[in-house]
Motif scaffolding. Sequence first.
Motif, mmCIF file in Angstrom:
data_model
loop_
_atom_site.group_PDB
_atom_site.id
_atom_site.type_symbol
_atom_site.label_atom_id
_atom_site.label_comp_id
_atom_site.label_asym_id
_atom_site.label_seq_id
_atom_site.Cartn_x
_atom_site.Cartn_y
_atom_site.Cartn_z
ATOM 1 N N PRO A 74 0.827 -1.206 0.000
ATOM 2 C CA PRO A 74 0.000 0.000 0.000
ATOM 3 C C PRO A 74 0.866 1.263 0.000
ATOM 4 N N MET A 75 0.484 2.223 -0.814
ATOM 5 C CA MET A 75 1.111 3.547 -0.856
ATOM 6 C C MET A 75 2.571 3.505 -1.321
ATOM 7 N N VAL A 76 2.978 2.463 -2.044
ATOM 8 C CA VAL A 76 4.346 2.356 -2.571
ATOM 9 C C VAL A 76 4.266 2.204 -4.076
ATOM 10 N N SER A 77 4.901 3.113 -4.805
ATOM 11 C CA SER A 77 4.890 3.077 -6.265
ATOM 12 C C SER A 77 5.614 1.845 -6.778
#
Length: 79
Positions: A69-72
């Motif tokens: 989550p929330m990591v490119s």
Amino acid sequence: MASANHALPRPALTRLQGKVLRRLGSFIRAHGYAPTYRELMACCGLVNVRAITWHLEALQRKGYITREPMVSRSIKVVA
């Protein structure tokens, strides 16, 4: 209950989910990192981000990929 030596089979994929998974794997092999959602959208011929998000959620739920989550570019194909 399955024993430790026998993994349960993963749920079947729809035609589009299979296409997304194949294109995702191809992109990662070619570039060494995961595509953005928009890059994957373009590879799969999809026209909106929600469509690719829905397919990625299904692939994750079925155990074919993992994402942070929330990591490119954190999508990983599970072997």
